[in-house]
Design a protein around this motif. Structure first.
Motif, PDB file in Angstrom:
ATOM      1  N   GLU A 176       0.826  -1.210   0.000  1.00 18.80           N
ATOM      2  CA  GLU A 176       0.000   0.000   0.000  1.00 18.80           C
ATOM      3  C   GLU A 176       0.864   1.264   0.000  1.00 18.80           C
ATOM      4  O   GLU A 176       0.527   2.252  -0.655  1.00 18.80           O
ATOM      5  CB  GLU A 176      -0.942  -0.005   1.198  1.00 18.80           C
ATOM      6  N   VAL A 177       1.974   1.234   0.744  1.00 15.54           N
ATOM      7  CA  VAL A 177       2.895   2.386   0.744  1.00 15.54           C
ATOM      8  C   VAL A 177       3.476   2.588  -0.647  1.00 15.54           C
ATOM      9  O   VAL A 177       3.511   3.719  -1.170  1.00 15.54           O
ATOM     10  CB  VAL A 177       4.025   2.183   1.779  1.00 15.54           C
ATOM     11  N   ASP A 178       3.931   1.503  -1.280  1.00 11.98           N
ATOM     12  CA  ASP A 178       4.528   1.601  -2.611  1.00 11.98           C
ATOM     13  C   ASP A 178       3.517   2.103  -3.640  1.00 11.98           C
ATOM     14  O   ASP A 178       3.851   2.908  -4.522  1.00 11.98           O
ATOM     15  CB  ASP A 178       5.085   0.249  -3.047  1.00 11.98           C
ATOM     16  N   LEU A 179       2.277   1.628  -3.538  1.00 11.08           N
ATOM     17  CA  LEU A 179       1.243   2.061  -4.475  1.00 11.08           C
ATOM     18  C   LEU A 179       0.899   3.538  -4.243  1.00 11.08           C
ATOM     19  O   LEU A 179       0.712   4.308  -5.208  1.00 11.08           O
ATOM     20  CB  LEU A 179      -0.004   1.191  -4.318  1.00 11.08           C
ATOM     21  N   PHE A 180       0.833   3.952  -2.986  1.00  8.66           N
ATOM     22  CA  PHE A 180       0.567   5.351  -2.658  1.00  8.66           C
ATOM     23  C   PHE A 180       1.684   6.245  -3.184  1.00  8.66           C
ATOM     24  O   PHE A 180       1.430   7.320  -3.743  1.00  8.66           O
ATOM     25  CB  PHE A 180       0.418   5.498  -1.143  1.00  8.66           C
ATOM     26  N   ASN A 181       2.932   5.814  -3.053  1.00 13.69           N
ATOM     27  CA  ASN A 181       4.050   6.598  -3.575  1.00 13.69           C
ATOM     28  C   ASN A 181       4.017   6.677  -5.101  1.00 13.69           C
ATOM     29  O   ASN A 181       4.427   7.686  -5.687  1.00 13.69           O
ATOM     30  CB  ASN A 181       5.379   6.012  -3.105  1.00 13.69           C
ATOM     31  N   THR A 182       3.529   5.621  -5.754  1.00 14.15           N
ATOM     32  CA  THR A 182       3.362   5.651  -7.204  1.00 14.15           C
ATOM     33  C   THR A 182       2.327   6.700  -7.587  1.00 14.15           C
ATOM     34  O   THR A 182       2.531   7.482  -8.531  1.00 14.15           O
ATOM     35  CB  THR A 182       2.932   4.269  -7.711  1.00 14.15           C
ATOM     36  N   TYR A 183       1.219   6.731  -6.861  1.00 11.44           N
ATOM     37  CA  TYR A 183       0.184   7.746  -7.099  1.00 11.44           C
ATOM     38  C   TYR A 183       0.730   9.148  -6.816  1.00 11.44           C
ATOM     39  O   TYR A 183       0.499  10.084  -7.593  1.00 11.44           O
ATOM     40  CB  TYR A 183      -1.036   7.465  -6.218  1.00 11.44           C
ATOM     41  N   ARG A 184       1.483   9.310  -5.723  1.00  7.38           N
ATOM     42  CA  ARG A 184       2.004  10.637  -5.365  1.00  7.38           C
ATOM     43  C   ARG A 184       2.949  11.170  -6.440  1.00  7.38           C
ATOM     44  O   ARG A 184       2.981  12.370  -6.720  1.00  7.38           O
ATOM     45  CB  ARG A 184       2.729  10.577  -4.021  1.00  7.38           C
ATOM     46  N   ALA A 185       3.742  10.265  -7.049  1.00  2.01           N
ATOM     47  CA  ALA A 185       4.637  10.694  -8.127  1.00  2.01           C
ATOM     48  C   ALA A 185       3.838  11.211  -9.320  1.00  2.01           C
ATOM     49  O   ALA A 185       4.221  12.193  -9.961  1.00  2.01           O
ATOM     50  CB  ALA A 185       5.541   9.533  -8.547  1.00  2.01           C
ATOM     51  N   ALA A 186       2.708  10.551  -9.605  1.00  2.00           N
ATOM     52  CA  ALA A 186       1.874  10.985 -10.730  1.00  2.00           C
ATOM     53  C   ALA A 186       1.200  12.326 -10.439  1.00  2.00           C
ATOM     54  O   ALA A 186       0.905  13.092 -11.365  1.00  2.00           O
ATOM     55  CB  ALA A 186       0.822   9.928 -11.040  1.00  2.00           C
ATOM     56  N   HIS A 245      14.543   9.933  -0.027  1.00  2.00           N
ATOM     57  CA  HIS A 245      14.077   8.677   0.542  1.00  2.00           C
ATOM     58  C   HIS A 245      13.687   7.712  -0.575  1.00  2.00           C
ATOM     59  O   HIS A 245      13.258   8.140  -1.657  1.00  2.00           O
ATOM     60  CB  HIS A 245      12.852   8.904   1.445  1.00  2.00           C
ATOM     61  N   LEU A 246      13.784   6.418  -0.302  1.00  5.12           N
ATOM     62  CA  LEU A 246      13.336   5.405  -1.254  1.00  5.12           C
ATOM     63  C   LEU A 246      11.879   5.023  -1.048  1.00  5.12           C
ATOM     64  O   LEU A 246      11.185   4.681  -2.008  1.00  5.12           O
ATOM     65  CB  LEU A 246      14.212   4.147  -1.145  1.00  5.12           C
ATOM     66  N   HIS A 247      11.385   5.067   0.186  1.00  2.00           N
ATOM     67  CA  HIS A 247      10.025   4.609   0.473  1.00  2.00           C
ATOM     68  C   HIS A 247       9.226   5.558   1.370  1.00  2.00           C
ATOM     69  O   HIS A 247       7.998   5.518   1.370  1.00  2.00           O
ATOM     70  CB  HIS A 247      10.061   3.229   1.143  1.00  2.00           C
ATOM     71  N   LYS A 248       9.885   6.387   2.134  1.00  2.00           N
ATOM     72  CA  LYS A 248       9.229   7.165   3.181  1.00  2.00           C
ATOM     73  C   LYS A 248       8.282   8.229   2.630  1.00  2.00           C
ATOM     74  O   LYS A 248       8.612   8.942   1.683  1.00  2.00           O
ATOM     75  CB  LYS A 248      10.287   7.836   4.062  1.00  2.00           C
ATOM     76  N   VAL A 249       7.108   8.347   3.259  1.00  2.00           N
ATOM     77  CA  VAL A 249       6.181   9.458   3.000  1.00  2.00           C
ATOM     78  C   VAL A 249       6.500  10.541   4.026  1.00  2.00           C
ATOM     79  O   VAL A 249       6.451  10.290   5.229  1.00  2.00           O
ATOM     80  CB  VAL A 249       4.712   9.010   3.139  1.00  2.00           C
ATOM     81  N   GLU A 250       6.833  11.735   3.558  1.00  2.00           N
ATOM     82  CA  GLU A 250       7.279  12.788   4.469  1.00  2.00           C
ATOM     83  C   GLU A 250       6.585  14.107   4.134  1.00  2.00           C
ATOM     84  O   GLU A 250       6.457  14.468   2.965  1.00  2.00           O
ATOM     85  CB  GLU A 250       8.798  12.953   4.378  1.00  2.00           C
TER      86      GLU A 250
END
Length: 369
Positions: A228-238, A287-292
């Motif tokens: 879920e974190v990885d998918l959220f970060n994918t969405y955030r990049a978009a 960061h590689l994975h962190k939501v900040e």
């Protein structure tokens, strides 16, 4: 040892180069289309290279024949360059689980593995053939790299993709694939890289849930696991940088102001506050994975970000006169500078609890030398 990445400017190539830089402190030689002009050009580019991660490939083309032959030609060129080098080279091939299937892409990948493997072994090197599942992650190309990239961009733009033939798909984040490729360097192995199976409709629903909560108010969706974190970060990049900065509703009365800084719907989290003197800078890392989140409470700030291994800088001006925040996308170098004449007060929030042994924080300056 020097590592080269073919397809080094593509989706997985960029992720792999970022991981080598962050985790291993290595600057790889990134090879693109021009380096495959002919074997002699590629052989020259491989001067001084000890190890190769072969990622370059053709996912889509005008017809099936172009997909199959495109992957074979790339492999043939690389094989010729390895032979021309006349010395042992270790190679890891970013193959596909489709290599065992009778379709154009699978046949092309299977033939590519044979061509490269024969050349590597003849040179005295070691060949690792990793069969990767469907990949997703930050900055994938919609309509090309994966359905997840397409969904993420469509949802971030406020559109509603459709799902046809819903089924479970094995999915792996690009950083997981990069980690597996790097770990396989120097080994002789053929193996399938493990993945997590998720339904196509389930992925779309998770992205839509993220968008509903995040796009207008910055609420953090439920993040119960790494997928879920990885998918959220994918969405955030978009969604970056169009949606930033955001400002919460301020509730004011004779006592002063009150506003929310973070509303999270599940998962871990940690917050802290800093003061920064005029002219001083905090951050200068990625960061590689962190939501900040950087939330400016008081003072004048400039937040600057640069996508790793890219040159362009994105900047935002924030003021405590209108409390607001920006979330740092993964794999973007970032900092915050006090550009006012008084103290800057910033609240920071991250979805990870601080782990001093594995902080997921890699130093680098936003401004290039």
């Amino acid at each position: 040892m020097t590592t080269a990445i073919t397809g080094g400017y593509g989706f997985l190539g960029w992720h792999t180069a970022c991981r080598l830089r962050a985790v291993h402190g290595t600057e790889p030689v990134r090879l693109g289309r021009a380096d495959f002009a002919d074997p002699a050009v590629l052989a020259q580019a491989l001067t001084g290279v000890d190890r190769i991660v072969h990622i370059a490939g053709v996912n889509r083309a005008e017809n099936d024949e172009a997909v199959e032959l495109g992957n074979i030609e790339l492999a043939r060129t690389l094989a010729a360059a390895i032979k021309a080098a006349g010395r042992p080279m270790d190679v890891v091939f970013a193959n596909s689980v489709q290599a065992d299937l009778d379709n154009a892409y699978g046949r092309g990948k299977a033939a590519a593995a044979d061509l490269i493997g024969d050349a590597v072994r003849a040179s005295g090197g070691r060949f690792a053939d990793l069969l990767l599942p469907n990949l997703f992650g930050e900055h994938g190309r919609p309509g090309y790299n994966s359905f997840v990239a397409t969904f993420a961009h469509e949802v971030a733009a406020g559109r509603t993709p459709t799902v046809s033939g819903d089924r479970e798909i094995p999915l792996l984040h690009a950083q997981g694939a990069a980690a597996a490729l790097i770990a396989a360097l120097g080994s002789d192995v053929r193996e399938v890289v493990a993945a997590e199976s998720r339904g196509i409709g389930e992925v779309l629903a998770l992205l839509q849930r993220s968008h509903e909560l995040y796009a207008t108010s910055g609420e953090i969706p439920p993040l119960p696991g790494q997928f879920e974190v990885d998918l959220f970060n994918t969405y955030r990049a978009a969604a970056f940088p169009q949606m930033w900065p955001l400002s919460p509703q301020v509730h004011a009365d004779n006592r002063g102001d009150l506003f929310e800084t973070v509303r999270a719907h599940g998962g871990t989290g940690q917050a802290f506050v800093s003061t920064t003197n005029p002219g001083q800078v905090r951050g200068e890392h990625y960061h590689l994975h962190k939501v900040e989140r950087f939330f400016v409470v008081k003072g004048e700030a400039e937040i600057s970000l640069r996508r790793l291994l890219h040159d362009d800088v994105v900047s935002f001006r924030l003021s405590g006169d209108k409390p607001s925040f920006v979330d740092m996308p993964t794999l973007w170098v970032h900092n915050i500078r006090n550009v006012g004449g008084s103290e800057l007060v910033t609240m920071f929030w991250a979805d990870q609890l601080l782990d001093l042994d594995n902080p997921d924080q890699y130093p680098e300056k936003v401004a290039l030398p």
